[in-house]
Design a protein around this motif. Structure first.
Motif, PDB file in Angstrom:
ATOM      1  N   GLY A 140       4.023   3.008   8.627  1.00  0.00           N
ATOM      2  CA  GLY A 140       4.607   2.346   7.469  1.00  0.00           C
ATOM      3  C   GLY A 140       4.259   0.865   7.408  1.00  0.00           C
ATOM      4  N   ASN A 141       4.405   0.165   8.535  1.00  0.00           N
ATOM      5  CA  ASN A 141       4.118  -1.267   8.547  1.00  0.00           C
ATOM      6  C   ASN A 141       2.629  -1.554   8.422  1.00  0.00           C
ATOM      7  OD1 ASN A 141       6.690  -2.938   9.085  1.00  0.00           O
ATOM      8  ND2 ASN A 141       6.900  -1.239  10.523  1.00  0.00           N
ATOM      9  N   SER A 142       1.791  -0.695   8.986  1.00  0.00           N
ATOM     10  CA  SER A 142       0.342  -0.879   8.854  1.00  0.00           C
ATOM     11  C   SER A 142      -0.099  -0.710   7.407  1.00  0.00           C
ATOM     12  CB  SER A 142      -0.398   0.115   9.758  1.00  0.00           C
ATOM     13  OG  SER A 142      -0.083  -0.103  11.113  1.00  0.00           O
ATOM     14  N   VAL A 143       0.431   0.315   6.744  1.00  0.00           N
ATOM     15  CA  VAL A 143       0.101   0.535   5.328  1.00  0.00           C
ATOM     16  C   VAL A 143       0.595  -0.627   4.477  1.00  0.00           C
ATOM     17  CG1 VAL A 143       0.614   1.975   3.315  1.00  0.00           C
ATOM     18  CG2 VAL A 143       0.017   3.047   5.494  1.00  0.00           C
ATOM     19  N   LEU A 144       1.826  -1.085   4.728  1.00  0.00           N
ATOM     20  CA  LEU A 144       2.389  -2.196   3.956  1.00  0.00           C
ATOM     21  C   LEU A 144       1.578  -3.464   4.164  1.00  0.00           C
ATOM     22  CD1 LEU A 144       4.626  -3.235   2.105  1.00  0.00           C
ATOM     23  CD2 LEU A 144       6.053  -3.590   4.137  1.00  0.00           C
ATOM     24  N   LEU A 145       1.212  -3.762   5.413  1.00  0.00           N
ATOM     25  CA  LEU A 145       0.435  -4.966   5.700  1.00  0.00           C
ATOM     26  C   LEU A 145      -0.948  -4.893   5.066  1.00  0.00           C
ATOM     27  CD1 LEU A 145       0.313  -7.658   7.254  1.00  0.00           C
ATOM     28  CD2 LEU A 145      -0.538  -6.379   9.232  1.00  0.00           C
ATOM     29  N   PHE A 146      -1.583  -3.737   5.164  1.00  0.00           N
ATOM     30  CA  PHE A 146      -2.909  -3.560   4.563  1.00  0.00           C
ATOM     31  C   PHE A 146      -2.843  -3.723   3.049  1.00  0.00           C
ATOM     32  CE2 PHE A 146      -6.234  -0.791   2.749  1.00  0.00           C
ATOM     33  CZ  PHE A 146      -7.367  -1.372   3.322  1.00  0.00           C
ATOM     34  N   THR A 147      -1.789  -3.195   2.438  1.00  0.00           N
ATOM     35  CA  THR A 147      -1.615  -3.308   0.985  1.00  0.00           C
ATOM     36  C   THR A 147      -1.463  -4.758   0.553  1.00  0.00           C
ATOM     37  OG1 THR A 147      -0.549  -1.121   0.881  1.00  0.00           O
ATOM     38  CG2 THR A 147      -0.176  -2.622  -0.972  1.00  0.00           C
ATOM     39  N   ILE A 148      -0.636  -5.520   1.257  1.00  0.00           N
ATOM     40  CA  ILE A 148      -0.403  -6.920   0.906  1.00  0.00           C
ATOM     41  C   ILE A 148      -1.670  -7.750   1.081  1.00  0.00           C
ATOM     42  CG2 ILE A 148       0.878  -9.019   1.531  1.00  0.00           C
ATOM     43  CD1 ILE A 148       3.223  -7.186   2.300  1.00  0.00           C
TER      44      ILE A 148
ATOM     45  N   ALA B 251       0.174  -0.472  -3.534  1.00  0.00           N
ATOM     46  CA  ALA B 251      -0.265   0.557  -2.589  1.00  0.00           C
ATOM     47  C   ALA B 251      -1.015   1.680  -3.303  1.00  0.00           C
ATOM     48  CB  ALA B 251       0.940   1.113  -1.834  1.00  0.00           C
ATOM     49  N   THR B 252      -0.500   2.066  -4.459  1.00  0.00           N
ATOM     50  CA  THR B 252      -1.161   3.118  -5.248  1.00  0.00           C
ATOM     51  C   THR B 252      -2.551   2.670  -5.678  1.00  0.00           C
ATOM     52  OG1 THR B 252       1.008   3.815  -6.105  1.00  0.00           O
ATOM     53  CG2 THR B 252      -0.946   4.583  -7.284  1.00  0.00           C
ATOM     54  N   HIS B 253      -2.666   1.405  -6.083  1.00  0.00           N
ATOM     55  CA  HIS B 253      -3.962   0.867  -6.524  1.00  0.00           C
ATOM     56  C   HIS B 253      -4.950   0.787  -5.368  1.00  0.00           C
ATOM     57  CE1 HIS B 253      -6.791  -2.478  -7.551  1.00  0.00           C
ATOM     58  NE2 HIS B 253      -6.846  -1.797  -8.690  1.00  0.00           N
TER      59      HIS B 253
END
Length: 276
Positions: free
Chosen positions: A8-16, A270-272
């Motif tokens: 979850g945190n890896s996806v969130l960080l990558f998205t930002i 994240a979707t984009h």
């Protein structure tokens, strides 16, 4: 829970990082919180799992002090980041016209450096306070990771200085941060009640909702665990250890879920990112 926290945190960080629309102060602070969550859970859970799985049930004294230092260092830093996020919401809602001039990238860098410096200055003396003690008794710690008073209780000498330093460090870091966050949100609510439009109230409260949930998840288990370890002598030890483990893994696990679900901008970002 640890796997969910990592993903979850890896996806969130990558998205930002990759989504330019999220390069705003609020999401920069969120990326800092994400890094802190990753480090906090990774400084405790792998060793805990190695104990549960009987891979390694020992740790050197210096290794124990190193783990203790980083656990509290990251915890205090994360508390400062939550305070910075509360300040961000205060400026955005109470003084929106100055938002971009107050929270510049230079100011954000200074806030980050101040948070790291404070954490280091608070935790560095604790290492020497533990090193000065005489360890002449048992060397078995009834815990899954090294924490300050757990290490101190292995010693034979007087622990008064360690106890008072732990209380002072907790108050001067997370205690003051929680107080300032409460003041910040009290000011936000007071400003909102002065606005005539109900729609503005709901929009502003919605932007703060995710942050408030994260704050409650961070401080309530931490303060409860901290207070029961010091004053809950009647509480079974295994309950205290369970609480101490939960407060270093539940917030890192739930924070990206809360921001992903409640923040439309993060969800769209994240979707984009992952649709291309």
């Amino acid at each position: 829970m640890y796997v969910v926290a990592l993903l979850g945190n890896s996806v969130l960080l990558f998205t930002i990082i990759t989504e330019s629309s999220l390069h705003e102060p609020m999401y920069i602070f969120l990326s800092m919180l994400t890094v802190a969550d990753l480090l906090l859970s990774s400084s405790t859970v792998p060793k805990t799992l190695s104990v549960f799985w009987s891979l390694s049930k020992e740790i050197s004294f210096n290794g124990c002090l190193t783990q203790m230092f980083f656990i509290y260092f990251i915890f205090i830093t994360e508390s400062a980041i939550l305070l910075a996020m509360a300040f961000d919401r205060y400026v955005a809602i109470c003084d929106p016209l100055r938002y971009t001039t107050v929270l510049t990238h230079s100011v954000i860098r200074k806030i980050a450096m101040a948070a790291l410096t404070r954490s280091f200055c608070i935790m560095f003396p604790a290492v020497f306070l533990l090193k000065r003690l005489d360890y002449c008794g048992h060397n078995i710690m009834p815990h899954t990771y090294c924490e300050h008073m757990g290490v101190a209780r292995l010693a034979c000498g007087d622990l008064t200085v360690n106890i008072w330093y732990g209380l002072a460090a907790g108050f001067l870091s997370a205690g003051l941060d929680a107080l300032f966050i409460a003041v910040s949100y009290a000011s936000i609510l007071r400003s909102l009640f002065r606005l005539p439009s109900q729609g503005i109230h709901l929009k502003a409260l919605n932007t703060c909702g995710s942050h408030v949930c994260v704050i409650l998840m961070f401080y309530i288990p931490a303060f409860f665990s901290w207070s029961t370890h010091r004053f809950g002598s009647h509480i079974p030890r295994h309950t205290l250890i369970l609480l101490a483990n939960l407060y270093v893994i539940i917030p890192p696990m739930l924070n990206p879920i809360i921001y992903g679900v409640r923040s439309k901008q993060v969800w769209e970002g994240a979707t984009h990112v992952f649709s291309h």
